[in-house]
Design a protein around this motif. Structure first.
Motif, PDB file in Angstrom:
ATOM      1  N   ASN A  30       0.823  -1.211   0.000  1.00 29.99           N
ATOM      2  CA  ASN A  30       0.000   0.000   0.000  1.00 29.99           C
ATOM      3  C   ASN A  30       0.856   1.259   0.000  1.00 29.99           C
ATOM      4  OD1 ASN A  30      -2.780  -0.988   0.156  1.00 29.99           O
ATOM      5  ND2 ASN A  30      -2.117  -1.899   2.089  1.00 29.99           N
ATOM      6  N   ARG A  31       1.889   1.216   0.801  1.00 34.86           N
ATOM      7  CA  ARG A  31       2.747   2.393   0.933  1.00 34.86           C
ATOM      8  C   ARG A  31       3.494   2.677  -0.362  1.00 34.86           C
ATOM      9  NH1 ARG A  31       5.869   3.645   6.478  1.00 34.86           N
ATOM     10  NH2 ARG A  31       6.841   5.631   5.890  1.00 34.86           N
ATOM     11  N   GLY A  32       4.060   1.607  -0.917  1.00 42.69           N
ATOM     12  CA  GLY A  32       4.802   1.767  -2.168  1.00 42.69           C
ATOM     13  C   GLY A  32       3.894   2.201  -3.303  1.00 42.69           C
ATOM     14  N   GLY A  33       2.696   1.624  -3.348  1.00 45.31           N
ATOM     15  CA  GLY A  33       1.741   1.992  -4.390  1.00 45.31           C
ATOM     16  C   GLY A  33       1.379   3.465  -4.291  1.00 45.31           C
ATOM     17  N   ALA A  34       1.187   3.893  -3.064  1.00 46.17           N
ATOM     18  CA  ALA A  34       0.841   5.297  -2.846  1.00 46.17           C
ATOM     19  C   ALA A  34       1.990   6.200  -3.314  1.00 46.17           C
ATOM     20  CB  ALA A  34       0.552   5.541  -1.370  1.00 46.17           C
ATOM     21  N   ARG A  35       3.200   5.797  -2.980  1.00 50.30           N
ATOM     22  CA  ARG A  35       4.358   6.578  -3.426  1.00 50.30           C
ATOM     23  C   ARG A  35       4.383   6.688  -4.947  1.00 50.30           C
ATOM     24  NH1 ARG A  35       7.750   4.156   0.899  1.00 50.30           N
ATOM     25  NH2 ARG A  35       8.076   2.413  -0.511  1.00 50.30           N
ATOM     26  N   ASP A  36       4.164   5.571  -5.630  1.00 54.14           N
ATOM     27  CA  ASP A  36       4.158   5.574  -7.091  1.00 54.14           C
ATOM     28  C   ASP A  36       3.130   6.552  -7.632  1.00 54.14           C
ATOM     29  OD1 ASP A  36       6.086   3.661  -7.021  1.00 54.14           O
ATOM     30  OD2 ASP A  36       4.751   1.986  -7.539  1.00 54.14           O
ATOM     31  N   ALA A  37       1.958   6.502  -7.026  1.00 52.29           N
ATOM     32  CA  ALA A  37       0.880   7.364  -7.495  1.00 52.29           C
ATOM     33  C   ALA A  37       1.266   8.829  -7.347  1.00 52.29           C
ATOM     34  CB  ALA A  37      -0.393   7.080  -6.703  1.00 52.29           C
TER      35      ALA A  37
ATOM     36  N   VAL B 165      -6.308  13.155 -11.147  1.00 50.77           N
ATOM     37  CA  VAL B 165      -6.821  12.308 -10.059  1.00 50.77           C
ATOM     38  C   VAL B 165      -6.316  10.877 -10.208  1.00 50.77           C
ATOM     39  CG1 VAL B 165      -8.898  11.347  -8.988  1.00 50.77           C
ATOM     40  CG2 VAL B 165      -8.913  13.710  -9.837  1.00 50.77           C
ATOM     41  N   ILE B 166      -5.883  10.305  -9.096  1.00 49.88           N
ATOM     42  CA  ILE B 166      -5.494   8.900  -9.082  1.00 49.88           C
ATOM     43  C   ILE B 166      -6.209   8.190  -7.942  1.00 49.88           C
ATOM     44  CG2 ILE B 166      -3.576   7.273  -8.748  1.00 49.88           C
ATOM     45  CD1 ILE B 166      -1.745   9.044 -10.131  1.00 49.88           C
ATOM     46  N   GLY B 167      -6.653   6.993  -8.233  1.00 47.23           N
ATOM     47  CA  GLY B 167      -7.321   6.180  -7.208  1.00 47.23           C
ATOM     48  C   GLY B 167      -6.431   5.052  -6.733  1.00 47.23           C
ATOM     49  N   PHE B 168      -7.059   4.057  -6.135  1.00 45.54           N
ATOM     50  CA  PHE B 168      -6.318   2.892  -5.653  1.00 45.54           C
ATOM     51  C   PHE B 168      -7.255   1.699  -5.690  1.00 45.54           C
ATOM     52  CE2 PHE B 168      -3.466   0.249  -3.423  1.00 45.54           C
ATOM     53  CZ  PHE B 168      -2.273   0.923  -3.172  1.00 45.54           C
ATOM     54  N   ASP B 169      -6.759   0.579  -6.104  1.00 44.26           N
ATOM     55  CA  ASP B 169      -7.463  -0.712  -6.134  1.00 44.26           C
ATOM     56  C   ASP B 169      -7.616  -1.254  -7.550  1.00 44.26           C
ATOM     57  OD1 ASP B 169      -7.814  -0.831  -3.438  1.00 44.26           O
ATOM     58  OD2 ASP B 169      -9.963  -0.420  -3.450  1.00 44.26           O
ATOM     59  N   ASP B 170      -7.880  -0.346  -8.497  1.00 44.13           N
ATOM     60  CA  ASP B 170      -8.281  -0.760  -9.827  1.00 44.13           C
ATOM     61  C   ASP B 170      -9.468  -1.703  -9.756  1.00 44.13           C
ATOM     62  OD1 ASP B 170      -8.297  -0.705 -12.549  1.00 44.13           O
ATOM     63  OD2 ASP B 170      -7.013  -2.465 -12.748  1.00 44.13           O
ATOM     64  N   MET B 171     -10.466  -1.178  -9.157  1.00 47.69           N
ATOM     65  CA  MET B 171     -11.716  -1.915  -9.030  1.00 47.69           C
ATOM     66  C   MET B 171     -12.478  -1.703 -10.327  1.00 47.69           C
ATOM     67  SD  MET B 171     -14.145  -0.971  -5.949  1.00 47.69           S
ATOM     68  CE  MET B 171     -15.921  -1.097  -6.056  1.00 47.69           C
ATOM     69  N   GLN B 172     -12.532  -2.751 -11.114  1.00 47.85           N
ATOM     70  CA  GLN B 172     -13.003  -2.638 -12.494  1.00 47.85           C
ATOM     71  C   GLN B 172     -14.281  -1.817 -12.690  1.00 47.85           C
ATOM     72  OE1 GLN B 172     -11.153  -3.528 -14.967  1.00 47.85           O
ATOM     73  NE2 GLN B 172      -9.609  -4.622 -13.783  1.00 47.85           N
TER      74      GLN B 172
ATOM     75  N   THR C  83     -15.745   5.568 -14.639  1.00 52.18           N
ATOM     76  CA  THR C  83     -15.785   6.975 -14.258  1.00 52.18           C
ATOM     77  C   THR C  83     -15.549   7.833 -15.483  1.00 52.18           C
ATOM     78  OG1 THR C  83     -13.429   6.902 -13.733  1.00 52.18           O
ATOM     79  CG2 THR C  83     -14.948   6.611 -11.900  1.00 52.18           C
ATOM     80  N   ASP C  84     -15.808   9.106 -15.314  1.00 56.00           N
ATOM     81  CA  ASP C  84     -15.628  10.029 -16.424  1.00 56.00           C
ATOM     82  C   ASP C  84     -14.697  11.138 -15.967  1.00 56.00           C
ATOM     83  OD1 ASP C  84     -15.877  11.523 -18.702  1.00 56.00           O
ATOM     84  OD2 ASP C  84     -17.781  12.440 -18.087  1.00 56.00           O
ATOM     85  N   PRO C  85     -13.475  11.198 -16.408  1.00 55.45           N
ATOM     86  CA  PRO C  85     -12.831  10.246 -17.323  1.00 55.45           C
ATOM     87  C   PRO C  85     -12.405   8.963 -16.586  1.00 55.45           C
ATOM     88  CG  PRO C  85     -11.254  11.877 -16.578  1.00 55.45           C
ATOM     89  CD  PRO C  85     -12.573  12.276 -15.996  1.00 55.45           C
ATOM     90  N   PRO C  86     -12.120   7.910 -17.344  1.00 60.00           N
ATOM     91  CA  PRO C  86     -11.649   6.670 -16.714  1.00 60.00           C
ATOM     92  C   PRO C  86     -10.469   6.941 -15.793  1.00 60.00           C
ATOM     93  CG  PRO C  86     -12.115   6.291 -19.015  1.00 60.00           C
ATOM     94  CD  PRO C  86     -12.280   7.779 -18.791  1.00 60.00           C
ATOM     95  N   LEU C  87     -10.435   6.223 -14.730  1.00 55.29           N
ATOM     96  CA  LEU C  87      -9.534   6.538 -13.627  1.00 55.29           C
ATOM     97  C   LEU C  87      -8.147   5.914 -13.747  1.00 55.29           C
ATOM     98  CD1 LEU C  87      -9.986   8.098 -10.948  1.00 55.29           C
ATOM     99  CD2 LEU C  87     -10.507   5.906  -9.888  1.00 55.29           C
ATOM    100  N   THR C  88      -7.146   6.729 -13.582  1.00 55.92           N
ATOM    101  CA  THR C  88      -5.793   6.207 -13.383  1.00 55.92           C
ATOM    102  C   THR C  88      -5.737   5.728 -11.937  1.00 55.92           C
ATOM    103  OG1 THR C  88      -4.772   7.665 -14.991  1.00 55.92           O
ATOM    104  CG2 THR C  88      -3.366   6.856 -13.213  1.00 55.92           C
ATOM    105  N   THR C  89      -5.159   4.564 -11.731  1.00 54.06           N
ATOM    106  CA  THR C  89      -5.253   3.998 -10.387  1.00 54.06           C
ATOM    107  C   THR C  89      -4.110   3.028 -10.107  1.00 54.06           C
ATOM    108  OG1 THR C  89      -6.785   2.877  -8.870  1.00 54.06           O
ATOM    109  CG2 THR C  89      -6.715   2.078 -11.117  1.00 54.06           C
ATOM    110  N   VAL C  90      -4.001   2.606  -8.873  1.00 51.14           N
ATOM    111  CA  VAL C  90      -2.965   1.662  -8.477  1.00 51.14           C
ATOM    112  C   VAL C  90      -3.598   0.285  -8.363  1.00 51.14           C
ATOM    113  CG1 VAL C  90      -1.278   1.067  -6.722  1.00 51.14           C
ATOM    114  CG2 VAL C  90      -1.796   3.467  -7.180  1.00 51.14           C
TER     115      VAL C  90
ATOM    116  N   THR D 270       2.464  -3.485  -6.265  1.00 51.47           N
ATOM    117  CA  THR D 270       1.321  -2.898  -6.960  1.00 51.47           C
ATOM    118  C   THR D 270       1.821  -2.303  -8.280  1.00 51.47           C
ATOM    119  OG1 THR D 270       1.719  -0.785  -5.911  1.00 51.47           O
ATOM    120  CG2 THR D 270       0.196  -2.270  -4.806  1.00 51.47           C
ATOM    121  N   THR D 271       0.895  -2.024  -9.173  1.00 52.27           N
ATOM    122  CA  THR D 271       1.297  -1.376 -10.425  1.00 52.27           C
ATOM    123  C   THR D 271       0.360  -0.228 -10.734  1.00 52.27           C
ATOM    124  OG1 THR D 271      -0.058  -2.930 -11.678  1.00 52.27           O
ATOM    125  CG2 THR D 271       2.270  -3.450 -11.478  1.00 52.27           C
ATOM    126  N   LEU D 272       0.944   0.812 -11.308  1.00 48.75           N
ATOM    127  CA  LEU D 272       0.135   1.965 -11.672  1.00 48.75           C
ATOM    128  C   LEU D 272      -0.522   1.706 -13.021  1.00 48.75           C
ATOM    129  CD1 LEU D 272      -0.395   4.865 -10.547  1.00 48.75           C
ATOM    130  CD2 LEU D 272       1.252   5.643 -12.254  1.00 48.75           C
TER     131      LEU D 272
END
Lengths: 345, 345
Positions: B173-180, B278-285, B291-298, B337-339
Motif C-alpha cells: 500500500n505504501r509503495g503503491g501510494a508513493r508511485d501514485a 486524479v489517481i485512485g487505488f485498487d483498480d476496481m473494475q 468513471t468520467d474520465p476513466p480513472l488512473t489507479t494503483v 502494486t502497479t500503476l
DNA sequence: GGCGTGCGCGAGAGCGCTCTCACCAGTGTG
DNA sequence: CACACTGGTGAGAGCGCTCTCGCGCACGCC
C-alpha cells in the motif's frame, strides 16, 4: 505449528463429574432426562476442562454434519463483478449460523470442477447444498440431482432435466421488468427500448419477457442483445440509436448495462432523462448511485434471497423449524422487487 | 429427503476385491507398497461400488480435516461493497482446491460472533484459518491467537498484541501510494492533495504514509480524511477545494473515493485531468473504468493475494509443498502494486 | 541348505462419540 | 406385600476409518 494440547474427551468429563459417558453426552446434547444436580455437575466439569465435542466422532455416528455446501458455478464471473454474490452469501451465512450450521464454499472453475463438486456432494460431507448456477446449459444441477443431496437453487435454474422437487429462490425478474417498462410508459414514453442481459441466463430471459408483457407489439428493432456488462451496454445502445434514432426510453437488463448505455447517450448529446429516460435493474449501489445522472432502477432484496435459500434448505432437512408435519416439504419462492426512483427516469 | 442408499464402506470394497481393509485403505491413500495387480483389483472394486471414503471416520483417527476456515470480520461492509472479497475468495478457493482442502466460510456480525468464531476455531474443526480483519481495534486476532490455530492474515493486522509468529499477506500500500504521488509530481503537479481512507484500517494508514513519503513537507491542509466511500470522497473533495482552491492533483485512497472526488470536481467546473489530475487505488473494475474520465489507479493483484494466503497456510501445515526441512516456517509477504494509466492523470 | 533381510499383506486395536438396552431405584396399583 | 411401571443412569456395542505390528514369503548371501 502450535502443538495443540490433547483435547479433553467425553470420558474425561465423565470421570471428573463422576458420571458415565452416556450422561455427559445427554447433558451436552440438551440435558433432557437428567436430574438437575447431575446436569449442574456435568456442566461444571465441561467448563473446567474446556471440553468441546469432537465433531468428527459425532458425525461418524449421527451421519449429520450440520454443514451446508454453497456451490457457485464459474465462469459466473458476473457473480464476482458485483456485490450480488457477497450479499447473498451474507444472508446465507446469517441464517446458517442462527441454526448452528457451517458454510462450506465450493467455487467451480471449468468442467473438471463439476465432477469434483459432484464427488464432494455425493461423498456425504454436507447435509445439503445451495447452488448458484445461472446458465441454461449448466450440467451442475443434473449432477447434483443425481448425487441425491437436498438442494435449493439460487435463481430459477434454466434446465431441461427433471423438474420434480426442484426448489429455488428467485427475484421476480419478470414482474420487476414490467414495473420498469410501465413506469417509462407512464412518463409518456412511447419508443421504449430494451437492452437484454446474457440470454443464456434465466434472469435475462425473464426480464426480456417482462418487457414484452408490456410492450406487446414492440418493434423488434427496439430490442438489442447484450451481456450484463457496461461494454455490452455501450454496444447495444449504439445499435439502438442507429436503428431507431428517435428512441425515448431504455430499460436495461441491469445497472452495469445501463451505465454503458448512459455513457453512449451522453456522448451522442442526448440528455437523460429529458431526451431519453433510462432504467436499470439490481440497484447495485456503487454503480446505480454513481452514474450521471443517478440511475432509476429495480431493486431486489439480495440478502433476503440468500437467507431464504438457507431457510428453505434447513426446513427441508427437518431442522431450523418445528417440523410442521409431513407436509413441510419446501417449495420455490419468488421475491418481489421494487422500483427505486432516482434521476434517470 | 432422498433417503441416501447406504454408502459402501472400506469393508465392502475389501470383500469385493478379496483383500483386507488395510490394503484397500493403502490403495485409497496412494497405493504405496501394494502390488500392482492388487491395486488394480481394489481400484476396480472402488469404481464398481462407487466407494467414497467417509471423511468423518478418517478425521476421527488422523485428526486432520483438510479444511481451512476463512474468517471475514464484519462490519467490514466495505468488504461487501466491492469485488475485493470475492476475488480474494476465488484465489483462496483455487489454491485450497488444488490441495484438496475445503473452505469453510465464517462471516462475523457483531461482538457475539467473535466468541462463536473463537469457539469454532478452538473446537478443532479445521486445520487452519485465513482471517480478514482490517480494523485496528479488532479483538479477533487475539482470540484466534489464543485458539492456537495456524493462521494467515489478509492485510497487515493493525494490532497491538503479541506480534511473534504473525503471518500476513498484504499489498504494498505504501509503495503503491508513493508511485501514485510520484506520477502526479512527474506530471508537473505541485499542489497534490490526498483523500485518506478510514484511518482505523492499516491499508488507509499505509497509503497515507506513502503519500507523506513523497510529499515530505506537505501542507496539512492538503490532506482530507474520508472513509473509502464515494460520499466520503465528495465531502473530502469539497473540503479540499474550500481550503486550497488551487489544488492541481488528488491522490484518493481508493477508487470509490476517487469517483466521489471526480463528481465534485466536475460539478465545480474543474476539468480532469487538465485542471486537476486524479489517481485512485485498487483498480476496481466496474468503478475505475466507468468513471468520467476513466480513472488512473494503483492496481493490486487481489486474487493472487488470496492464493498466496492459502499457500502460506498450507505450507505452515506441512502440506502443499515438499516439506523444506524445519526451516519452512512461512513469513509474511507484501505484494507489489502497479500503476494503471487511464485518462484521469 | 540354513539364515538374515525386506517387502507385502492381514489382524486388530482404537479414534470419540451416540444410542440401545438393561438395570435399578422409587412410585403407584391390586 | 407382590406386582408392574416409570424415569434416571450406566454398560457396551459400534459408526468407518487408519496405523502399528507381526507374520509369511521370496530373495540373496555364506
Amino acid at each position: 505449528m502450535t502443538d495443540t494440547a490433547p483435547r479433553p474427551t467425553l470420558e474425561a468429563v465423565a470421570a471428573r463429574a463422576g458420571v458415565s459417558r452416556a450422561t455427559v453426552s445427554r447433558v451436552v446434547n440438551g440435558g433432557d432426562g437428567v436430574r438437575d444436580n447431575l446436569v449442574e455437575r456435568v456442566r461444571k466439569a465441561v467448563d473446567e476442562l474446556g471440553y468441546v465435542p469432537n465433531q468428527a466422532a459425532r458425525s461418524l455416528v449421527t451421519r449429520r454434519h450440520d454443514a451446508v455446501a454453497v456451490v457457485v458455478a464459474e465462469p459466473e464471473t458476473r457473480v464476482f463483478a458485483d456485490p450480488f454474490f457477497a450479499l447473498q452469501l451474507r444472508g446465507i451465512s446469517k441464517e446458517l449460523t442462527a441454526h448452528d450450521n457451517q458454510l462450506v464454499l465450493l467455487l467451480t472453475e471449468g468442467r473438471d470442477d463439476h465432477a469434483r463438486v459432484g464427488r464432494y456432494l455425493a461423498g456425504g460431507h454436507v447435509d445439503g447444498a445451495l447452488v448458484f448456477s445461472l446458465h441454461l446449459d449448466d450440467p451442475l444441477p443434473e449432477l447434483i440431482q443425481r448425487a441425491g443431496v437436498p438442494t435449493v437453487f439460487g435463481g430459477r435454474p434454466g434446465w431441461s432435466g427433471d423438474r420434480r422437487g426442484v426448489v429455488y429462490v428467485d427475484s421476480d425478474n419478470r414482474g420487476g421488468a414490467r414495473d420498469a417498462v410501465r413506469h417509462l410508459a407512464g412518463l409518456g414514453r412511447t419508443r421504449i427500448a430494451h437492452i437484454t442481459g446474457a440470454l443464456d441466463q434465466t434472469s435475462a430471459v425473464d426480464r426480456l419477457d417482462g418487457y414484452r408483457d408490456v410492450m406487446v407489439d414492440a418493434d423488434p428493432r427496439l430490442i438489442a442483445e447484450a451481456d450484463f456488462t457496461p461494454a455490452g451496454g455501450e454496444r447495444a445502445m449504439r445499435e439502438l440509436l442507429d436503428r431507431c434514432p428517435d428512441v425515448d426510453a431504455v430499460f436495461a437488463a441491469n445497472d452495469l448495462t445501463a451505465s454503458g448505455a448512459l455513457r453512449v447517450l451522453r456522448e451522442t448529446g442526448r440528455r437523460v432523462p429529458d431526451d431519453v429516460a433510462v432504467i436499470g435493474f439490481d440497484d447495485m449501489q456503487p454503480v446505480a448511485e454513481q452514474t450521471d445522472p443517478p440511475l432509476t432502477t429495480v431493486r431486489q432484496d439480495i440478502e433476503e434471497m440468500g437467507r431464504l435459500m438457507a431457510r428453505l434448505l434447513l426446513r427441508g432437512l427437518d431442522r431450523g423449524a418445528p417440523r410442521e408435519g409431513v407436509a413441510g416439504r419446501p417449495s420455490s419462492v419468488v421475491l418481489p422487487t421494487t422500483l427505486v426512483r432516482r434521476a434517470s427516469a
